[in-house]
Every structure is written in structure tokens, then in C-alpha cells.
Design a protein around this motif. Structure first.
Motif, PDB file in Angstrom:
ATOM      1  N   LYS A 218       0.831  -1.212   0.000  1.00 49.15           N
ATOM      2  CA  LYS A 218       0.000   0.000   0.000  1.00 49.15           C
ATOM      3  C   LYS A 218       0.864   1.260   0.000  1.00 49.15           C
ATOM      4  N   ASN A 219       1.952   1.265   0.768  1.00 53.07           N
ATOM      5  CA  ASN A 219       2.791   2.457   0.830  1.00 53.07           C
ATOM      6  C   ASN A 219       3.553   2.662  -0.480  1.00 53.07           C
ATOM      7  N   VAL A 220       4.034   1.557  -1.068  1.00 56.15           N
ATOM      8  CA  VAL A 220       4.678   1.678  -2.386  1.00 56.15           C
ATOM      9  C   VAL A 220       3.697   2.271  -3.390  1.00 56.15           C
ATOM     10  N   LEU A 221       2.468   1.760  -3.375  1.00 56.11           N
ATOM     11  CA  LEU A 221       1.450   2.258  -4.310  1.00 56.11           C
ATOM     12  C   LEU A 221       1.154   3.729  -4.060  1.00 56.11           C
TER      13      LEU A 221
ATOM     14  N   ALA B 100       6.715  -1.389  10.144  1.00 56.81           N
ATOM     15  CA  ALA B 100       7.818  -1.932   9.350  1.00 56.81           C
ATOM     16  C   ALA B 100       7.473  -1.950   7.868  1.00 56.81           C
ATOM     17  N   GLY B 101       6.236  -2.357   7.540  1.00 55.39           N
ATOM     18  CA  GLY B 101       5.828  -2.376   6.136  1.00 55.39           C
ATOM     19  C   GLY B 101       5.837  -0.992   5.522  1.00 55.39           C
ATOM     20  N   THR B 102       5.387   0.000   6.308  1.00 51.83           N
ATOM     21  CA  THR B 102       5.364   1.379   5.814  1.00 51.83           C
ATOM     22  C   THR B 102       6.778   1.891   5.555  1.00 51.83           C
ATOM     23  N   ILE B 103       7.682   1.620   6.517  1.00 50.07           N
ATOM     24  CA  ILE B 103       9.063   2.091   6.366  1.00 50.07           C
ATOM     25  C   ILE B 103       9.764   1.395   5.203  1.00 50.07           C
TER      26      ILE B 103
END
Length: 625
Positions: free
Chosen positions: A35-38, A161-164
Motif C-alpha cells: 500500500k505504501n509503495v502504491l 515496518a511495512g510502511t518504512i
């Protein structure tokens, strides 16, 4: 604290919890990585000028929409089928979605990425009801709080962690985030293969495929038990608050704190670390039981530190935006970090007991559907948070600190509303505060108190605090039979009335109260409740256990139920006991005593006698009062 109890982290060494924990951790990490990459691609690469805000809001809506559409169906499926197999099927679907997502990332197809975000939300909607309904099947009652604490901590760490990692991977060639999401999905599926079987709760359930009617029916299941439904509303309200904070942190960092993106990541980290720490602290403070007395404490902390952050969360504008180290060196930055950590900690204290209430008080055959109702309302409240933020910062033109202050004041109003409707939250909070203010409680063998069905607890009577201490230790609500004089003590009377205490006095003093008491005791036992009596009939005057009166035999003869002998020691000499003068009428000798509550083996009703129970309680207490 239970003797020989294990830390909650020991669950991570067990097959009945560890594979599930790492499966949900990998899923939360992957969701937020993708989601953050997108989001970053939409913001900086894929969007045409003027379209960024539209695409960002569309992406957020597409991820939330499946929770409205499919949660009711997901709840039915989770109740009808074996949950371990369902989790593996969901993880296989995730591999397919992430494989397609990797291809869309490589091609840079905005439309495909948005469609896949909807499919990700769908996969999460089907995982949610299984995620929380499987824990009561694999964990003991004493492990529910610890399991929920670990899951909440793990989820927020995974989100962070996923966001970072997602932010880092946008700075490298697209093949790397594409490979990362596929690898994480495969890892999650491999771990899920170790999850033990969790039998279907309602294998004969006929699935209703009509989304609208089943959504209404799912919400109606949640409303049947008032405490469960209000707990769901409380959880949804927390997600409303969390969404407001997390959504506004980037813009707040830029416009109010005058800082760079690295500072925004630090602030998100502090908030997430706080929630993780609060979740684990909740497990410690609750003593391995569902201690919903911590919920009002969580509300209070959220309100106090929310107000402080709103009124003091600003920095003077520098010539250039603060870097990470510049922010840490700026005057006023440390209180901001402390506020965010403490908001997170009190949020953990608030939400973990509410999740445990939903899990333990929901009827097993409908548990997954009730959790689906929770997911539906969570999504609705998160959408409400987005709308509120958009209106406040758009047409109304208010500042982000003003928004923070508004949601904090709303939190106070919500807390007052919920605790007025369900006064047992306030009652349990008072019990927890009073008992932990005066005593350090050790308990043994609480598992000998049955988790369901009627029972009678008998205990020696040392002080005015005995009922509060026993009630704070027991994992089930207890109906106490109490001398009418003690029942009427101010403050304690609110606790006793809310806890459905049964006042009693001698037949000679008040025949009506005496008769009503035995009728109430019989009614509570017939309803499957636990009743606690002090067979001595009065507080000890010398520290010894007085003879047990025959009332216990009368109770068991009228309504046969197992009798649980218990003993309190360490209270003799406290301010609330009669040592060296009348209780409450002498100078306190100490304010923080170490006391023990010990539970013995149940006695069958046909073998329960006053004299026999006296001997058992005396043996449990030992030589020291």
C-alpha cells in the motif's frame, strides 16, 4: 500474580499460537508494504498534475470498501469451515494477488494497481473474522489477554515496518518491491501450514449470499449482548482516533512541526511503539484475565495526552525544515514524542481488553460473524475519520491541532456515554485502582474456578476489602453475598450494586432481607453464575477463622452446585481489618500490603458441609492471617 505463570512471549514458542502470529504479522507487513509503495507511486510518479489527491483518496476507499461488502460473508464462512484451512486458502489468494501486483508495479499500470488494492482489501476482509475467532479455540482463558496483546503489538509493528520498508523500496528499481511482496506472501503461506486445526463452530450453517441482508443480520448478532456491542463500538472508536492521528501526521509534520519526511516516520514509529508497549503492559496489569477495568484508564490517558498534544504540539518555523536531528534538538520536540508514545500506550490499555471481551463473551457458534460486525463498524468509523479530517481541514479551514483537540473532546464524550450505559466498566476500574493502590496481590490456582456453570466460592472474612480483592482476581463476574452494613459503605456501595452484590442480614434483624438474599442466591446459581459467601458471617476480630454458619448448607441443599474453598491471607492488620481497633477507625499501618488469594479443589455439593469447608479453608490459609 499467578504463581508459576509464564510471560506472554512464551506463546511464541508454541505451535498453537506462533504460526498464527507470524502468519498475521506477514500479512499486515505485506499489506502496508504494497500500500505504501502504491501511495508513493501515485503521489510522485503515476498521477498527472491535479489528480494526486483524487487518486490517493480513491486508493484509500478501494482498500476499505471490501470490509463493507464482504465482512458479513467472511464471518459466515469462518463459522462454517475449519479455520486453519481457511487461513491457508487466504494466504494462497494473497500469493496470487501479490504476483499480479508485482506485474502491475513493473508495468506501472495505475488502474491495475488500484484494482489490486481492492483485492488486497478483500483478502484482509476474509482474514479478519478468522484472525480473532481462532484464538479462543487455541488459547486457554488465562492466555487470551496475552495472545491479544501479542497480536496487537505484532500488527502495529508490522504496519510500521511495512510502511518504512515500502518507503525505502520506492527509492530502488521497481523489481525489488515487486519481489518483496511476492516473497512475503509465500513466507506467510509457508508459516500458515503449521497452524493447528480449529474445528468449525457452526458446520451446518447455511450461507446467505445476499450482502445487504446478511450485513444487517451480522450487525444484529453483535447487538444481542450489550457489553459486546459497546465493546465493538469502543474498538471502532479507537480506529477512528488512530486513523485521524496516522492520516494527519505527515501534513502535521510539514505544516505545524516544519519538519521533513524522516520526522513523520519517527512520529509514526513512536505512536506504533506506544501501542505495542501498551498492549504488553495491559497483559501484565490484567493478571492474565480479561480486566476491562483498564479500559476507562486507557480512555483517560488518551484524553489527557491528546489534549496536551493538541495544545503544545507545534514548533517555531525555522529557515529550512527540520531534519530528523534538527527536530530532536528543537525546543518542544521531546514532549511531542512523549505525548505520542503515551497516547499509544493508553490506546493499548484501551483496546486489548475490548478485543478480549468480544472474543470471550460472544457465543461460539456466532463468534466469527460478530467479529465480522466489528470489522464492518471499524471500516465505517475509519471512513468517518477521513470525512471529518477532510471537512475540518478543507471547507472549515481549521488547523490540524484544532482537529486533534476536537477528536480528544469527542473521545471524552464517547467515554462518558459508554461508561454510563455499562457502569461495570467504571466499577471494574474502581476495583482495579483500589486493590492495586493498597495491595500487591499474588494468587494461586485460579484455574480451579470453573469457566462456566454455577459454583459457590467460600472464603474467610478478614477485611472490608475481601470482596474487591476476590472479584479483581476472578476471571468471571462474581455475585457476592455481603453483610448489609458493608454493602452500604459509600463508594463501595456503587461497586457492590453494579456488581449485583446480594445484601444479607440475620433473620432476627430483618426477615425480609434474609429471605430475599437466599432467593437471589438460588436465582443466580440457577442462571449459571458464581456466588461467593463468607460463611463466618462477620469480619474476624482476632485474625482466626470463626466457625462457618449453616447458611452454606442451606444454599447447597436448595440449589446443588460445586463449592470452591478459597483463602485470603495477609490482610490482617490492614486499615480495613479489625486488628488493634475497629476497621476504618484507626491510623493505617501500611498502604501497600502483600496478600495472597489461594483456590482449592472443588467440593461436590453432596459432600459440602460447613465444618468440612471450614477445615479446607483453614488448611489453604495456613498459619498466617
Amino acid at each position: 500474580m499467578q504463581k508459576n505463570q509464564h510471560a506472554p512471549s512464551s506463546l511464541l514458542k508454541t505451535r498453537r499460537f506462533a504460526p498464527f502470529f507470524w502468519t498475521q504479522f506477514a500479512g499486515a507487513f505485506n499489506d502496508n508494504l504494497f500500500k505504501n509503495v502504491l501511495m508513493l507511486l501515485l503521489a510522485f510518479r503515476a498521477a498527472q498534475p491535479g489528480q494526486t489527491d483524487i487518486l490517493m483518496n480513491l486508493a484509500a476507499g478501494l482498500f476499505i470498501l471490501p470490509f463493507f461488502l464482504f465482512s458479513s460473508l467472511a464471518g459466515q464462512i469462518a463459522d462454517k469451515y475449519e479455520k486453519g484451512r481457511l487461513i491457508r486458502m487466504v494466504k494462497i489468494a494473497e500469493i496470487g494477488i501479490m504476483g499480479a501486483g508485482a506485474a502491475a508495479l513493473m508495468m506501472g499500470s495505475t488502474a491495475s494497481l488500484l484494482a489490486l488494492l481492492f483485492l488486497m482489501g478483500t483478502q484482509s476482509a476474509f482474514f479478519g473474522p478468522v484472525k480473532y475467532s481462532i484464538m479462543p479455540q487455541h488459547l486457554e482463558d488465562s492466555e487470551i489477554i496475552g495472545g491479544n496483546a501479542l497480536v496487537e503489538m505484532g500488527t502495529f509493528v508490522a504496519i510500521l515496518a511495512g510502511t518504512i520498508v515500502g518507503g525505502i523500496l520506492t527509492q530502488v528499481p521497481t523489481i525489488f518491491p515487486a519481489m518483496a511482496v511476492i516473497a512475503t506472501a509465500i513466507a506467510g503461506w509457508l508459516v500458515s501450514r503449521k497452524i493447528p486445526e480449529a474445528p468449525a463452530a457452526s458446520p451446518h450453517l447455511v450461507i446467505n449470499w445476499n450482502i445487504l441482508s446478511q450485513t444487517a443480520r451480522t450487525l444484529s448478532y453483535a447487538k444481542k449482548e450489550k457489553t459486546v456491542f459497546l465493546s465493538i463500538l469502543g474498538i471502532s472508536w479507537f480506529w477512528f482516533l488512530g486513523a485521524c492521528y496516522v492520516t494527519q501526521i505527515p501534513a502535521w509534520t510539514k505544516s505545524v512541526l516544519h519538519s521533513t519526511e524522516g520526522v513523520a516516520t519517527l512520529l509514526l514509529a513512536m505512536f506504533s511503539i506506544g501501542i505495542g508497549a501498551g498492549s504488553m503492559l495491559c497483559e501484565y496489569l490484567s493478571g492474565k484475565k480479561v480486566e476491562y477495568g483498564l479500559v476507562p484508564i486507557g480512555s483517560l490517558g488518551l484524553s489527557l495526552f491528546g489534549i496536551h498534544l493538541a495544545l503544545n504540539g507545534a514548533l517555531a518555523a525555522p529557515e529550512v525544515p527540520h531534519s530528523l536531528f534538527g527536530f530532536l534538538a528543537a525546543k518542544g520536540s521531546v514532549p511531542i514524542l512523549i505525548d505520542l508514545v503515551l497516547i499509544g500506550i493508553f490506546g493499548g490499555l484501551y483496546i486489548v481488553p475490548l478485543f478480549a471481551i468480544v472474543q470471550t463473551r460472544s457465543e461460539e457458534s456466532h463468534r466469527s460473524r460478530i467479529i465480522a460486525a466489528n470489522n464492518i463498524l471499524n471500516a465505517l468509523f475509519m471512513v468517518g475519520a477521513a470525512i471529518l479530517g477532510a471537512v475540518f481541514l478543507g471547507p472549515l479551514g481549521l488547523s490540524i491541532p484544532a482537529l486533534f483537540l476536537t477528536i480528544t473532546l469527542m473521545n471524552i464524550a464517547v467515554a462518558v456515554y459508554i461508561y454510563t450505559l455499562v457502569p461495570e466498566f467504571t466499577m471494574r476500574c474502581l476495583v482495579w485502582v483500589i486493590t492495586h493502590l493498597f495491595y500487591r496481590i499474588n494468587h494461586e490456582n485460579l484455574d480451579k474456578i470453573p469457566t462456566e456453570g454455577p459454583a459457590v466460592i467460600v472464603c474467610n472474612h478478614v477485611s472490608y476489602m475481601d470482596a474487591l480483592i476476590i472479584g479483581s482476581c476472578c476471571r468471571r463476574p462474581v455475585r457476592f453475598v455481603m453483610d448489609k452494613g458493608i454493602f452500604g459503605i459509600p463508594v463501595l456501595n456503587f461497586i457492590f450494586r453494579t456488581g449485583k452484590t446480594i445484601p444479607i442480614t440475620s433473620r432476627r434483624k430483618d426477615p425480609e432481607t434474609y429471605t430475599n438474599a437466599f432467593d437471589r442466591i438460588a436465582e443466580e446459581l440457577e442462571n449459571g453464575e458464581i456466588v461467593c459467601i463468607f460463611p463466618e458471617g462477620k469480619l474476624t476480630r482476632d485474625g482466626d477463622i470463626d466457625i462457618f454458619k449453616s447458611g452454606i448448607e442451606k444454599i447447597i441443599e436448595r440449589t446443588p452446585a460445586p463449592v470452591i474453598p478459597t483463602a485470603l491471607k495477609g490482610l490482617w492488620g490492614s486499615f480495613f481489618s479489625h486488628k488493634d481497633g475497629s476497621a476504618l477507625a484507626k491510623r493505617p499501618r501500611r498502604l501497600y500490603s502483600k496478600i495472597h488469594f489461594t483456590v482449592g479443589d472443588a467440593v461436590a455439593p453432596e459432600h459440602a458441609t460447613a465444618d468440612g469447608l471450614h477445615s479446607l479453608v483453614l488448611a489453604l490459609r495456613g498459619d498466617h492471617a
